[in-house]
Design an enzyme around this catalytic site. Structure first.
Site, mmCIF file in Angstrom:
data_model
loop_
_atom_site.group_PDB
_atom_site.id
_atom_site.type_symbol
_atom_site.label_atom_id
_atom_site.label_comp_id
_atom_site.label_asym_id
_atom_site.label_seq_id
_atom_site.Cartn_x
_atom_site.Cartn_y
_atom_site.Cartn_z
ATOM 1 N N ASP A 102 0.917 -0.661 0.501
ATOM 2 C CA ASP A 102 -0.240 0.144 -0.153
ATOM 3 C C ASP A 102 0.528 1.363 -0.088
ATOM 4 O OD1 ASP A 102 -1.502 -1.705 0.043
ATOM 5 O OD2 ASP A 102 -2.492 -1.014 2.337
ATOM 6 N N LYS A 167 -7.173 3.196 -2.612
ATOM 7 C CA LYS A 167 -7.780 2.975 -0.965
ATOM 8 C C LYS A 167 -7.501 4.366 -0.513
ATOM 9 C CE LYS A 167 -4.998 2.230 3.402
ATOM 10 N NZ LYS A 167 -3.654 1.284 3.481
ATOM 11 N N LYS A 201 -10.213 0.294 -1.077
ATOM 12 C CA LYS A 201 -10.356 -0.452 -0.170
ATOM 13 C C LYS A 201 -10.310 0.987 0.872
ATOM 14 C CE LYS A 201 -6.538 -1.075 3.604
ATOM 15 N NZ LYS A 201 -5.467 -1.888 3.132
#
Length: 259
Positions: A102, A167, A201
């Protein structure tokens, strides 16, 4: 099964159970691995700092859940625009054995009008991840971007540069995931026609079974009830797990964590 129970079971299996605290230790990460294996199923992944990946890998294997994926973070949480550093951190995370990375998008550079550095940074990290069969999630920090046009632009740039997921947040700023920003980001996925290959996400601030239900409802509305599986949807959270387990009849809903 009630609607809340059904959505809670879905959400649990989509969790990236997270600890990203300055005081993390091997013991805390081992405990997180144990928590990821629940009486009603496993979380999709855990999300930890890179240095803890080896102990997590060992623990997950020993407890019989090697399929739980290990995610980590790079260019985190600041989202600086130094591509070489972000790439070096991403390569190091891969070397530690991450299944997923990430990376924080250089959101301040975008706010200052520089779209290119974000594209180049994500593209470089994607090339490193793709070579190692590692999934790349890009954190755009919606709570700092604030503006819908900027959230949309950061999402588009990340997807064009090869993000496997977009995300919302690091969980380290004042405003993290919101249903509003989630909808904008998922609409970008829909509008670009990439819902088969790009996931979403929300992270930070998704704390209750009811919160998770709301986020899943947006995904179901936009893409249908079958889209939000572990390849297309994750929740970045820690305290959420206790709430989901309580909704499913396990535990008291209390958690030691606030993420």
């Amino acid at each position: 099964m009630t609607d809340l129970k059904a959505s809670s079971l879905r959400a649990l299996k989509l969790m990236d159970l997270t600890t990203l605290n300055d005081d993390d230790t091997d013991e805390k990460v081992i405990a997180l691995c144990h928590q990821a294996k629940t009486p009603v199923g496993n979380t999709a992944a855990i999300c930890i700092y890179p240095r803890f990946i080896p102990i997590a890998r060992k623990t997950l294997k020993e407890q019989g859940t090697p399929e739980i994926r290990i995610a980590t973070v790079t260019n985190f949480p600041h989202g600086n625009d130094d591509i070489e550093i972000a790439l070096a951190e991403t390569r190091a995370a891969i070397a530690y054995g991450a299944d997923e990375v990430d990376v924080v998008f250089p959101y301040r550079a975008l706010m200052a009008g520089n779209e290119q550095v974000g594209f180049d940074l994500v593209k470089a990290c994607k090339e490193a991840c793709a070579a190692a069969n590692v999934l790349l999630k890009v954190i755009i920090e919606t709570g700092e971007l604030k503006d819908e046009a900027l959230i949309r632009k950061a999402s588009e740039i990340s997807i064009k540069a090869g993000a496997d997921f977009i995300k919302t947040s690091t969980g380290k700023v004042a405003v993290n995931a919101t249903p509003e920003s989630a909808r904008i980001m998922m609409e970008v996925i829909r509008d670009m026609g990439v819902e088969k290959i790009v996931g979403f996400k929300p992270a930070g601030g998704v704390r209750t079974a009811e919160d998770a239900q709301k986020y899943l409802a947006i995904a179901d509305e936009l893409f249908g009830a079958d889209w939000a599986d572990a390849r297309h949807y994750r929740f970045g959270a820690s305290s959420l797990l206790a709430s989901l387990l309580k909704a499913l009849g396990h535990g008291d809903g209390k958690s030691a964590s606030s993420y």
